[in-house]
Write a protein that holds these residues in place. Structure first.
Motif, mmCIF file in Angstrom:
data_model
loop_
_atom_site.group_PDB
_atom_site.id
_atom_site.type_symbol
_atom_site.label_atom_id
_atom_site.label_comp_id
_atom_site.label_asym_id
_atom_site.label_seq_id
_atom_site.Cartn_x
_atom_site.Cartn_y
_atom_site.Cartn_z
ATOM 1 N N VAL A 1 0.829 -1.201 0.000
ATOM 2 C CA VAL A 1 0.000 0.000 0.000
ATOM 3 C C VAL A 1 0.867 1.255 0.000
ATOM 4 N N GLN A 2 0.489 2.200 -0.814
ATOM 5 C CA GLN A 2 1.126 3.516 -0.854
ATOM 6 C C GLN A 2 0.071 4.623 -0.866
ATOM 7 N N GLU A 3 -1.167 4.242 -1.157
ATOM 8 C CA GLU A 3 -2.278 5.195 -1.143
ATOM 9 C C GLU A 3 -2.699 5.425 0.302
ATOM 10 N N ARG A 4 -2.622 6.676 0.753
ATOM 11 C CA ARG A 4 -2.842 6.979 2.163
ATOM 12 C C ARG A 4 -4.271 7.408 2.460
ATOM 13 N N ASN A 5 -4.888 8.121 1.516
ATOM 14 C CA ASN A 5 -6.241 8.614 1.778
ATOM 15 C C ASN A 5 -6.935 8.896 0.454
ATOM 16 N N VAL A 6 -8.262 8.809 0.481
ATOM 17 C CA VAL A 6 -9.109 9.206 -0.649
ATOM 18 C C VAL A 6 -10.035 10.300 -0.136
ATOM 19 N N VAL A 7 -9.874 11.500 -0.670
ATOM 20 C CA VAL A 7 -10.655 12.659 -0.234
ATOM 21 C C VAL A 7 -11.713 12.941 -1.296
ATOM 22 N N GLU A 8 -12.970 12.934 -0.891
ATOM 23 C CA GLU A 8 -14.065 13.119 -1.834
ATOM 24 C C GLU A 8 -15.031 14.176 -1.323
ATOM 25 N N GLY A 9 -15.657 14.879 -2.256
ATOM 26 C CA GLY A 9 -16.597 15.924 -1.887
ATOM 27 C C GLY A 9 -16.981 16.808 -3.059
ATOM 28 N N HIS A 10 -16.162 16.824 -4.119
ATOM 29 C CA HIS A 10 -16.512 17.569 -5.318
ATOM 30 C C HIS A 10 -17.570 16.815 -6.113
ATOM 31 N N SER A 11 -18.369 17.554 -6.879
ATOM 32 C CA SER A 11 -19.443 16.938 -7.670
ATOM 33 C C SER A 11 -19.112 16.911 -9.160
ATOM 34 N N ASP A 12 -17.921 17.347 -9.537
ATOM 35 C CA ASP A 12 -17.492 17.300 -10.940
ATOM 36 C C ASP A 12 -15.978 17.074 -10.951
ATOM 37 N N TRP A 13 -15.418 16.965 -12.142
ATOM 38 C CA TRP A 13 -14.004 16.651 -12.293
ATOM 39 C C TRP A 13 -13.142 17.587 -11.452
ATOM 40 N N VAL A 14 -12.155 17.006 -10.792
ATOM 41 C CA VAL A 14 -11.214 17.796 -9.985
ATOM 42 C C VAL A 14 -9.986 18.061 -10.857
ATOM 43 N N TYR A 15 -9.754 19.337 -11.165
ATOM 44 C CA TYR A 15 -8.703 19.700 -12.114
ATOM 45 C C TYR A 15 -7.399 20.129 -11.450
#
Length: 903
Positions: A276-290
């Motif tokens: 594992v190297q992925e530490r966190n998944v942050v979600e909250g946007h409702s469209d593509w995160v640029y």
């Protein structure tokens, strides 16, 4: 071609004329490609410029179909897609006869055919699932799911790789199956409870209920272990860690579970921890995160999205604030000022400035199209913005326009200030990189091969990294000299590239959803899969230990890209055949098929490369006093003479001290460091002094693979093709012999010289107490030939590795402790370090891995995993409520727990 394919009973589909761009035709083409096992692209000047042919190629790539390019006409002057240029073509022109080329084509069709067919079947099932709006009734379940998970685990190294859709399909199937099993278990309890009340036979039914409950729990743990291993095969170790943790927590509650299930559960969680190297998944946007960026102190993250907002987060996923653009349009980039007090974001034609408290300070207007990139100058006094209107603008923070930089012939995608001088660089769709003074004076135009999507200056200002549409990262001097081109080339456009704060590493990502990290010298350090759609932006944290990425999958992911429990060492250009440890310095010595030995520091830095006289290194040994290094191999294929070569412990060559047979396969030092044993293809074992004088000769009677002295110096053991012998050295007396139909590849004495462990070609490991007449065997110890074994320095355990790419740990009595693995090919060699806390493995994938074994206990794996997952479990809005308290009551990981701290 088609006549011959029909004659060979190969079914094919081909479009004989240009396909009209109708949706029905496109759907038919898509389905035809999805149903196929191979995608044959007939290369000609016409097909390489045909939009429809290239569209079909895109379909095949999206399905991860095996691509087979064949050349039917000369294509000089034509641009070949990167996905085809990186593959060996089958030529049907020039000196190649049709039949010769056709037979080569048939071989390509039939390579790993069972795997390719299974890949296609799984893809069709996953596509049907999507077609029915991801209805759970179309998921795998029961034995079908278990067989697919087992297939994934066993075949994870084959290609073509699985698509993200296939991975999602299997992962979702496992989640649904686990929920179903839990529901069935609850129903069983209800039924049993009713039966107890109805029949009032409390004791008997209570025993039955407990038995069935235990069976159900064991089945649940087994299923979670399968899911964890399958997630690793699907290249989603973050999900694997969660499944492995669930299984382990259930195991810890079930004290009555003993035997193999405990080892299997520890192995599943340990493999996830090592990967594992992925530490966190942050979600909250409702469209593509640029866009995404760390604050200068690393305590905050800012993200920009096409949903029109900038969000301010803590790295653990807690949302601090949301800034909404006043015009409601999408935002394409975001940047912190050097003092961390101001945020700049690029919108449809405007740059917005906010305070980190959320106050809109001002808007900078003047662009005529999307603002794709916005950056502060190192002193924070200027802002540069790049736009699709083909310009770069320089502003003061108060909104004053200082300069407009014109010259690009297409949209400008990126801009970056030089940290050292008063210059900046821009890149654009016109395939140019331009270096400017901040007053607008053009200093240099660098022509490249394809559109540039991102540019970045190194911290020392001496290099520019550029990410392009053709999937390449190139490094340039500001004067326009090409410094290097990083490999591998990505499978699709790269949208973002950044230097680490110390300038020693480069990160890039884009269309193929993989974050890659290289050293500045071009060595690939790691690849980080996990995103499910196009990655738009990547950035390093200020301390360089964390990478953040933003994607069209609406997520922001944080990666601790340098896993604290393993270190991958990449410097050899061919298979690593053996590895040794200097017991005095802890230095690592590796010998490779590339004909070199490398001396590494215990921390994994190359100290010196030793050129050998032989064309390959078969085996290496370090004297117990640390003063000498010996290596053996073959002088050359032409001469076919085996050589023994000697170096000092610091790498000074002492030359060839012995010649023996056609190839010498193994070498070992005596415990007093004064003698060297060598084993060769002629079946002879020779013991010579450091001066090369032969002291003793023993005969194995077969091609010898391995030779070892016992630690007390009393015994010599050797093995090879269908032979294994042990001698008492003083009298040269043969005391044990073992013959079989297999090859003994490696052996090791325990520290008290009373037990031998040896590795066999029949997938078994032999254990031989020397006071017993014959060895006993651990059946099916591996899923392939076993190439390496070694006892730990304290003799309490031994390790084995082999063709199945796994490293396995066993008690001294042969009980399985754990199975771990992260190599991409067979493991040829292994070695414990001096104190036994680490194991070093060498592989056919040209890589050494240092494994830290101090984490390998449930008492350490569980708190470390919980600490790793805390931010995600507590703050991600999509985590199930039942999982938020998954680690409740677990003592947090700390330095006192022993081992590396979490960054």
């Amino acid at each position: 071609m088609t006549n011959r394919l029909e004659a060979c009973d190969h079914t094919y589909w081909v479009d004989w004329q240009d396909i009209l761009p109708l949706s029905e035709w496109r759907q038919e083409i898509r389905q035809g490609i999805l149903d196929s096992n191979n995608f044959l692209f007939v290369m000609s000047p016409a097909s390489l410029v045909s939009k429809e042919c290239l569209k079909e190629l895109e379909y095949a790539i999206s399905f991860n179909k095996r691509l087979i390019p064949i050349l039917c006409q000369k294509t000089s002057g034509c641009k070949v897609p990167a996905s085809l240029s990186s593959i060996n073509w089958i030529s049907f022109i020039g000196d190649h006869s049709f039949e010769q080329s056709f037979q080569e084509l048939l071989l390509a069709f039939d390579r790993d055919l069972d795997y390719v067919k299974a890949h296609t079947r799984l893809l069709k099932l996953a596509d049907e699932w999507v077609h029915h709006q991801r209805d759970n009734s179309f998921l795998l379940r029961g034995s079908n799911l278990e067989s697919v998970e087992t297939w994934l685990y066993q075949k994870s190294n084959l290609s073509p790789a699985l698509t993200q859709l296939q991975r999602d399909f299997v992962a979702t199937s496992r989640v649904a199956e686990t929920h179903r099993q839990k529901r069935d278990m609850r129903n069983q309890r209800i039924v049993l409870g009713s039966a107890i009340v109805a029949l009032t036979i409390v004791s008997a039914l209570g025993l039955l209920a407990e038995t069935r409950k235990r069976e159900a729990i064991s089945q649940e743990i087994t299923a979670l272990n399968y899911a964890s291993i399958a997630s690793l095969a699907l290249k989603t170790p973050f999900e694997s860690l969660q499944q492995g943790l669930r299984a382990t927590l259930q195991l810890q509650k079930s004290k009555w579970i003993r035997g193999p299930l405990r080892a299997e559960t520890l192995s599943a969680l340990a493999q996830a921890v090592y990967r594992v190297q992925e530490r966190n998944v942050v979600e909250g946007h409702s469209d593509w995160v640029y866009g995404v960026e760390f604050s200068p102190d690393g305590k905050l993250l800012a993200s920009a999205s096409l949903d029109g907002s900038v969000k301010l987060w803590q790295p653990d996923g807690i949302l601090i604030n949301t800034f909404q653009g006043p015009d409601g349009g999408g935002l394409a980039d975001v940047s912190f000022s050097p003092d961390g007090q101001t945020l700049a974001a690029g919108g449809e034609d405007t740059v917005y400035l906010w305070s980190t408290a959320g106050e809109l300070l001002r808007t900078l207007q003047g662009h005529g199209d999307w603002v794709s990139s916005v950056r502060f100058s190192p002193d924070g006094q200027k802002i540069a913005s790049a736009s699709a209107d083909k310009t770069v603008r320089i502003w003061r923070q108060d909104g004053t326009s200082l300069a407009t930089l014109t010259g690009h012939a297409g949209p400008v995608t990126s801009v970056s200030f030089n940290p050292v001088t008063d210059t900046l660089v821009s890149g654009g769709f016109d395939s140019t990189i331009r270096v400017w003074q901040t007053n607008g004076t053009l200093l240099k135009t660098i022509e490249t091969e394809d559109g540039i999507l991102d540019v970045a200056f190194s911290p020392d200002g001496a290099a520019i990294a550029a990410a392009s549409k053709d999937g390449t990262v190139t490094l340039w001097s500001p004067e326009g000299n090409l410094l290097s081109r990083l490999q591998p080339i990505a499978n699709g456009a790269l949208s973002s590239v950044k230097f680490s704060p110390d300038g020693q590493f480069i990160v890039a990502a884009g269309q193929d959803r993989i974050v890659r990290v290289w050293r500045r010298d071009g060595t690939l350090v790691t690849s980080l899969p996990g995103h499910q759609d196009y990655i738009n932006h990547v950035a390093f944290s200020p301390n360089g230990t964390t990478i953040v990425s933003a994607s069209d999958d609406l997520s922001i992911r944080l990666w601790q890209w340098d896993n604290p429990w393993i270190e991958q060492l990449k410097s050899h250009s061919d298979s690593i055949n053996d590895v040794g440890i200097n017991p005095q310095t802890g230095q690592i010595i590796s010998g490779s098929q590339d004909g070199t030995l490398k001396l590494w520091s215990p921390q994994g830095e190359v100290i010196k490369t030793l050129e050998a006289t032989s064309d390959r290194i078969n085996n290496v040994a370090v004297s117990p006093d640390g003063r000498w290094i010996a290596a053996v191999g073959q002088e050359s294929i032409a001469s076919q003479i085996g050589l023994v070569q000697l170096w000092s412990g610091t790498g000074e060559a002492r030359g060839v001290i012995g010649r023996q047979g056609k190839s010498i396969n193994a070498v070992a030092f005596s415990p007093n460091s004064q003698s060297i044993a060598s084993a060769s293809d002629d079946g002879l074992i020779q013991i010579r002094g450091l001066d090369g004088q032969i002291q003793q000769t023993f005969e194995l009677g077969a091609n010898a693979s391995v030779v070892e002295f016992s630690p007390d110096g009393q015994f010599l053991a050797a093995g090879g093709v269908r032979a294994f012998k042990v001698w008492r050295l003083a009298e040269a007396e043969l005391i044990h012999t073992y013959e079989s139909a297999n090859t003994v590849y490696d052996l090791s004495f325990n520290p008290d010289s009373q037990i031998l462990v040896f590795a066999n070609s029949d997938r078994t490991i032999g254990l031989w107490p020397l006071n017993e007449p014959a060895p006993r065997f651990l059946e099916k110890s591996h899923e392939g030939e076993v190439y390496a074994v070694q006892f730990s320095p304290d003799g309490r355990q031994f390790a084995s590795a082999g063709q199945d790419s796994t490293l396995r740990l066993w008690s001294s009595q042969g009980e399985a402790i754990a199975t771990i693995g992260n190599h991409d090919a067979s493991i040829r060699t292994l070695q414990f370090n001096v104190d036994g806390s680490k194991v070093i493995t060498g592989s056919d994938d040209n890589t050494l891995i240092i494994w830290d074994l101090s984490i390998l206990s449930l008492e350490k794996l569980v708190p470390w995993s919980c600490s790793w997952l805390t931010g995600y479990l507590q703050n991600n809005p999509n985590v199930a409520d039942s999982d938020r308290n998954l680690c409740q009551g677990i003592t947090p990981w700390s330095l006192e727990t022993t081992g590396p701290a979490l960054q």
